[in-house]
Design an enzyme around this catalytic site. Structure first.
Site, short mmCIF file in Angstrom:
data_model
loop_
_atom_site.label_atom_id
_atom_site.label_comp_id
_atom_site.label_asym_id
_atom_site.label_seq_id
_atom_site.Cartn_x
_atom_site.Cartn_y
_atom_site.Cartn_z
N GLU A 206 0.84 -1.22 0.00
CA GLU A 206 0.00 0.00 0.00
C GLU A 206 0.87 1.26 0.00
OE1 GLU A 206 -3.28 -0.25 2.82
OE2 GLU A 206 -4.11 -1.95 1.71
N GLU A 325 -4.82 -8.80 -0.73
CA GLU A 325 -5.63 -8.73 0.48
C GLU A 325 -7.08 -8.61 0.05
OE1 GLU A 325 -4.35 -5.73 3.31
OE2 GLU A 325 -2.23 -6.13 2.88
#
Ligand code: AHR
Length: 540
Positions: A206, A325
């Site tokens: 991220e 994810e």
């Protein structure tokens, strides 16, 4: 349950009262609705890579410490410090690959602090998940040993945000170089003379957020820099996973890919997609459940569009799309987090349905995906196992565990198309020329019956999900390209969408046998409201 119907029985059931007449009435809540689907077993989508059923374990709450790892001196039954019940259950489930140590934690993790004698490892504050102190007793060697115990392929997420190319390069050498270099010899001195031979290396996590707040072009530039030094040490070429967007953000992907074009491209590209929920896990209203399950349509859209974006770049088709994810992220009560650890979330029948919808999507989009990691393995978010806190002796298999179990027979088979089920051609509802819609502009249809299928030379496996609270389906699937000889079905079901496996009632929602009527060219099954089922047909 194996249930072969004669042609006459099958026809009679279909022509008169429906299959319901042949099944125990208690299982169904309301008059059933008929659904028809066509399984085109002669056509191929792609390989159902076992890696679609992979996992993610972060240093967060009680996922690693207290969940997986209790330490060798713990009164909790353990194998070399790993919670024995977790090892046993995960082995039974089969974990193709496991991503670690984060998540957000990855970009604040320095691997050298997690090697050497445990007592000398520095204690560090986990800045992302509540500022609690970790003692680094679970590090590289402990992670690899755990992967070996459960036969999972290790996948490291390296630190870009607060790390350096040198740190990542050295970690690869430490893990993979056979012997003779200072780092390889240090690994041997730490008890592992054999190289770990780690293939998967994430380049940050991220990066648009907790991984350093980069812009897409900056993240691409970081990838170029890190990839220059992430070399082959030993005989394993590191498979580098570049950081993609959260959700279907085409601007991020374009910016990142434009920045890496002309240089070493990532081998894989990671997308994160959570399905947020408005209610606490045990108190979902049917409306809030529907709203959350609707998000899966957006996730499927994201897979299709992100794949198309990558494919548009020179050599882009070779990049593996990782759903690094995914899973439901509910409104978790503070009291649960205070008691059991950050993001400790119970899994319910709704969560199992969500897992089934996701796993069906992976089958349908098998040609577009490389790996998918449910978030997370133990205690955190949509976990497959729950323990009652770090000190708790209990370890239960969640509804999500059982949903994954139901999809296990698909691994390694070839996904085949399924048309119908809800009036929408399943698996084709979102295809067509990608318009790169901004996410909020796309309104997926109401989640209805969801079906996917895969086959080998001798078996056709069909998974069906009924996400509608209060609506039972009687489903008939016509088969094209195979002849069914016999079949067996299993189902996970509870009318109460909030039903769960708790420490007091660990086996409330588990897999049960289900009747299936099989003819050479069709099968029929009842799918009560809120259920996930898998039918395995022996075919020729
Ligand atoms: O899984 C929990 C968190 O969600 C991860 O740390 C992060 O990558 C994502 O935002």
């Amino acid at each position: 349950m194996t249930s072969v119907f004669t042609r006459r029985q099958f026809a009679r059931a279909g022509a008169t009262a429906g299959l319901t007449a042949l099944l125990p009435r208690g299982l169904f809540s309301a008059p059933t609705t008929n659904r028809h689907a066509l399984i085109r077993a002669e056509d191929e989508i792609g390989l159902v890579r076992p890696e679609f059923h992979s996992h993610f374990a972060e240093h967060l709450g009680s996922c690693v410490y207290g969940g997986i790892w209790v330490g060798p001196k713990s009164p909790i039954e353990n194998v070399e410090g790993y919670r024995k019940a977790a090892v046993d259950y995960l082995k039974e489930l089969g974990v193709p690959a496991l991503r670690w140590p984060g998540g957000c934690y990855a970009d604040d993790y320095h691997w050298r602090e997690g090697i050497g004698p445990a007592a000398r490892r520095p204690k560090r504050v986990n800045i992302h998940w509540g500022n609690y102190v970790e003692d680094n007793s679970f590090g590289t060697h402990e992670f690899i040993r755990f992967c070996r115990l459960i036969s999972a392929e290790p996948y490291f997420a390296a630190n870009v945000g607060s790390g350096s190319p040198r740190e990542m390069r050295d970690w690869i050498e430490y893990c993979n170089f056979p012997s003779g270099s200072a780092l390889a010899d240090e690994r041997a001195a730490n008890g592992s003379p054999e190289p770990f031979r780690v293939k998967y290396w994430g380049v940050g996590n991220e990066l648009w957020g907790c991984g350093g707040n980069f812009r897409p072009d900056g993240a691409g530039a970081e990838f170029r820099r890190f990839a220059s030094y992430a070399r082959t040490f030993g005989d394993i070429k590191p498979y580098l996973i570049g950081c993609g967007p959260g959700g279907n953000d085409s601007r991020w992907t374009r910016g990142f890919m434009d920045a890496v074009a002309g240089s070493r491209l990532p081998d894989g590209y990671s997308l994160h997609y959570y399905e947020n929920g408005a209610d606490p896990p045990l108190d979902f209203t049917p409306a809030a459940a529907m709203e959350q399950l609707l998000v899966f349509g957006r996730m499927e859209q994201a897979i299709i569009e992100q794949r198309a974006l990558l494919d548009g770049y020179e050599r882009g088709r070779g990049i593996g799309l990782f759903l690094d994810e995914w899973g439901v992220w509910d409104r978790i009560p503070k009291k649960d987090q205070d008691r059991y650890g950050a993001l400790w979330q119970q899994s319910t029948m709704r969560s199992a349905v969500a897992a089934g919808l996701g796993l069906n999507i992976f089958n349908r989009q098998a040609d577009k995906l490389y790996m998918c990691n449910i978030a997370q393995m133990v205690n955190v978010l949509q976990s497959v196992l729950l323990t009652d806190g770090p000190e708790g002796k209990n370890c239960v298999r969640t509804t999500t565990y059982y949903a994954f179990m139901l999809f296990k027979p698909h691994r390694g088979k070839t996904a085949v198309p399924v048309d119908g089920g809800s009036g929408i051609p399943m698996g084709h509802a979102f295809s067509g020329p990608p318009e790169y819609l901004i996410e909020h502009e796309y309104q997926p249809p109401m989640p209805e019956l969801s079906i996917s299928a895969s086959r080998s030379a001798s078996e056709l496996v069909v998974s069906l999900v009924n996400p509608r609270a209060g609506k039972d389906f009687e489903v008939e699937c016509a088969l094209r390209g195979v002849k069914a000889k016999r079949g067996r079905a299993q189902i996970l079901h509870a009318f109460d969408l909030n039903a769960c496996n708790s420490f007091d009632h660990p086996d409330r929602v588990t897999i049960q046998p289900q009747e299936v009527a099989v003819e050479p060219d069709r099968m029929r099954i009842m799918l009560p409201a809120m259920s996930v089922a898998t039918v395995t047909l022996d075919v020729e």
